[in-house]
Write an enzyme that holds these catalytic residues in place. Sequence first.
Site, PDB file in Angstrom:
ATOM      1  N   HIS A  55       0.874  -1.196   0.000  1.00  0.00           N
ATOM      2  CA  HIS A  55       0.000   0.000   0.000  1.00  0.00           C
ATOM      3  C   HIS A  55       0.900   1.231   0.000  1.00  0.00           C
ATOM      4  O   HIS A  55       1.427   1.623   1.035  1.00  0.00           O
ATOM      5  CB  HIS A  55      -0.915   0.003   1.230  1.00  0.00           C
ATOM      6  CG  HIS A  55      -1.862   1.169   1.261  1.00  0.00           C
ATOM      7  ND1 HIS A  55      -3.192   1.034   1.597  1.00  0.00           N
ATOM      8  CD2 HIS A  55      -1.686   2.499   1.000  1.00  0.00           C
ATOM      9  CE1 HIS A  55      -3.792   2.209   1.539  1.00  0.00           C
ATOM     10  NE2 HIS A  55      -2.891   3.130   1.189  1.00  0.00           N
ATOM     11  N   HIS A  95       1.708   5.275  -1.788  1.00  0.00           N
ATOM     12  CA  HIS A  95       1.353   6.436  -2.626  1.00  0.00           C
ATOM     13  C   HIS A  95       2.633   7.000  -3.226  1.00  0.00           C
ATOM     14  O   HIS A  95       3.506   7.463  -2.485  1.00  0.00           O
ATOM     15  CB  HIS A  95       0.645   7.511  -1.790  1.00  0.00           C
ATOM     16  CG  HIS A  95      -0.625   7.005  -1.184  1.00  0.00           C
ATOM     17  ND1 HIS A  95      -1.841   7.092  -1.826  1.00  0.00           N
ATOM     18  CD2 HIS A  95      -0.869   6.362  -0.016  1.00  0.00           C
ATOM     19  CE1 HIS A  95      -2.778   6.537  -1.062  1.00  0.00           C
ATOM     20  NE2 HIS A  95      -2.210   6.078   0.035  1.00  0.00           N
ATOM     21  N   LYS A 110      -8.930  -0.281  -6.193  1.00  0.00           N
ATOM     22  CA  LYS A 110      -9.003   0.350  -4.868  1.00  0.00           C
ATOM     23  C   LYS A 110     -10.302   1.134  -4.737  1.00  0.00           C
ATOM     24  O   LYS A 110     -10.593   2.004  -5.549  1.00  0.00           O
ATOM     25  CB  LYS A 110      -7.810   1.293  -4.685  1.00  0.00           C
ATOM     26  CG  LYS A 110      -7.851   2.133  -3.402  1.00  0.00           C
ATOM     27  CD  LYS A 110      -7.651   1.290  -2.157  1.00  0.00           C
ATOM     28  CE  LYS A 110      -7.782   2.079  -0.868  1.00  0.00           C
ATOM     29  NZ  LYS A 110      -6.653   2.939  -0.545  1.00  0.00           N
ATOM     30  N   HIS A 114     -10.534   1.333   1.399  1.00  0.00           N
ATOM     31  CA  HIS A 114     -10.291   2.287   2.486  1.00  0.00           C
ATOM     32  C   HIS A 114     -11.547   2.243   3.357  1.00  0.00           C
ATOM     33  O   HIS A 114     -12.543   2.883   3.031  1.00  0.00           O
ATOM     34  CB  HIS A 114     -10.040   3.703   1.962  1.00  0.00           C
ATOM     35  CG  HIS A 114      -9.681   4.661   3.061  1.00  0.00           C
ATOM     36  ND1 HIS A 114      -8.447   5.258   3.174  1.00  0.00           N
ATOM     37  CD2 HIS A 114     -10.392   5.102   4.132  1.00  0.00           C
ATOM     38  CE1 HIS A 114      -8.421   6.022   4.255  1.00  0.00           C
ATOM     39  NE2 HIS A 114      -9.587   5.943   4.857  1.00  0.00           N
ATOM     40  N   HIS A 164      -4.769  -0.704   5.681  1.00  0.00           N
ATOM     41  CA  HIS A 164      -4.266   0.004   6.871  1.00  0.00           C
ATOM     42  C   HIS A 164      -5.180  -0.133   8.096  1.00  0.00           C
ATOM     43  O   HIS A 164      -5.681   0.865   8.611  1.00  0.00           O
ATOM     44  CB  HIS A 164      -3.989   1.476   6.569  1.00  0.00           C
ATOM     45  CG  HIS A 164      -5.011   2.179   5.704  1.00  0.00           C
ATOM     46  ND1 HIS A 164      -6.348   2.172   5.979  1.00  0.00           N
ATOM     47  CD2 HIS A 164      -4.863   2.905   4.569  1.00  0.00           C
ATOM     48  CE1 HIS A 164      -6.979   2.861   5.048  1.00  0.00           C
ATOM     49  NE2 HIS A 164      -6.107   3.310   4.188  1.00  0.00           N
ATOM     50  N   ASP A 173       1.469   2.554   3.504  1.00  0.00           N
ATOM     51  CA  ASP A 173       0.617   3.733   3.342  1.00  0.00           C
ATOM     52  C   ASP A 173       1.461   5.000   3.434  1.00  0.00           C
ATOM     53  O   ASP A 173       1.016   6.026   3.950  1.00  0.00           O
ATOM     54  CB  ASP A 173      -0.534   3.771   4.352  1.00  0.00           C
ATOM     55  CG  ASP A 173      -1.607   4.787   3.931  1.00  0.00           C
ATOM     56  OD1 ASP A 173      -1.582   5.228   2.774  1.00  0.00           O
ATOM     57  OD2 ASP A 173      -2.454   5.141   4.773  1.00  0.00           O
TER      58      ASP A 173
HETATM   59  C1  NCD Z   1      -3.415   9.026   1.853  1.00  0.00           C
HETATM   60  C2  NCD Z   1      -2.938  10.041   0.824  1.00  0.00           C
HETATM   61  O1  NCD Z   1      -2.413  11.090   1.218  1.00  0.00           O
HETATM   62  O2  NCD Z   1      -3.053   9.778  -0.379  1.00  0.00           O
HETATM   63  N1  NCD Z   1      -3.512   9.664   3.135  1.00  0.00           N
HETATM   64  C3  NCD Z   1      -3.505   9.065   4.346  1.00  0.00           C
HETATM   65  O3  NCD Z   1      -3.679   9.764   5.349  1.00  0.00           O
HETATM   66  N2  NCD Z   1      -3.296   7.777   4.471  1.00  0.00           N
HETATM   67  C4  NCD Z   1      -4.708   8.419   1.410  1.00  0.00           C
HETATM   68  C5  NCD Z   1      -5.122   7.191   2.183  1.00  0.00           C
HETATM   69  O4  NCD Z   1      -4.553   6.121   2.027  1.00  0.00           O
HETATM   70  O5  NCD Z   1      -6.035   7.309   2.998  1.00  0.00           O
HETATM   71 ZN    ZN Z   2      -3.169   5.095   1.472  1.00  0.00          ZN
END
Ligand code: NCD
Ligand code: ZN
Length: 338
Positions: free
Chosen positions: A13, A15, A97, A136, A170, A242
Amino acid sequence: MEKFIINSALDMHLHLRDDDMLKLVGPLTSKSFAGALVMPNLLPPITTKEALLSYKQRIKEACKQDEDFTPYVTIFFQVDYSYSFLEDIKDEIIAVKLYPFGVTTNSETGVSSMDVEILRPTLESMSKLGIPLCVHGETKGFVMDREKEFLPIYESLAINFPNLKIIMEHISTKEAINLLDKYDNLYATVTVHHLLLTLDDVAGGMLNPHNFCKPIVKRYEDRAALQEIVLQAHPKIMFGSDSAPHQKNNKECHHGAAGVFNSPIALQLLAELFEKNGKLDNLNTFVSLNAQRIYNLKPISKPITLIKKDFIVPDVYSYKNEQVVPMFADKTLAWSIK
Ligand code: NCD
Ligand code: ZN
């Protein structure tokens, strides 16, 4: 010096963003991980084959010095995805997702209803095609209760789509852990910040926006329950950082963005946690083997040596105009990557 080898670490997971931010953070994952499941919540989100393939290409380009890194890309759930679209894109993606509308960063085009009948056509297509669903799982309730309130929705998805692999992303509460063994088709990812932090680390003393994320880090008993299940390398739980970078000035401000940036320190922190608890032998299962089995992956062999030697976390990572503050900035960690 004590050392430990992690083979083919997988971050299920992640970003990676785009443009200069991707160029900054991409290599900080590809350096130590063999692969990562990359989230589709760009602006606009990834919802077409063209956008997906070009994003995958940009990720490979940004991480090109680590040719042995595989981005496992995803698309952003839409209720109107047809069977033929999903069939066409199936071999390019690892999962779809799903974001409920407005629950986190860039989820404004998320689903406005979690009603099973509304989701049914898409989820039945995914089920038939064997495409996993990452979720999520939060409502719009009180911030500490959002995950708990979402659990009945996970249950109804698990019951209605028994052949669909559903990954509770998460997870942050002991109640979510309790659901895992109730349904064969439920799995979960756990982050390093939910394993190490509580709400006290966000708001218990001076405000720390760099520990602010969705779902919010919880209570001591939730953290203890997460540590317990992860340390035993529960077969349905995978590591998913995450790691969610935001510009420093979008965190340190009024309306600060949610997301913890932990990619450069995740493995060191996990080594410390597992070693402290005498469970280093289970670390490879948590950060690689479980994901390989659950997602049916065959990552390239990529051994990473961790050594028990101090590592001072930089106060900021920068590239051109991008500046990102990592979790535990300026702190000294007990383990480093060789
Ligand atoms: C994530 C993001 O910034 O893209 N933020 C977070 O607080 N985890 C999005 C997500 O996974 O919820
Ligand atoms: Zn995330």
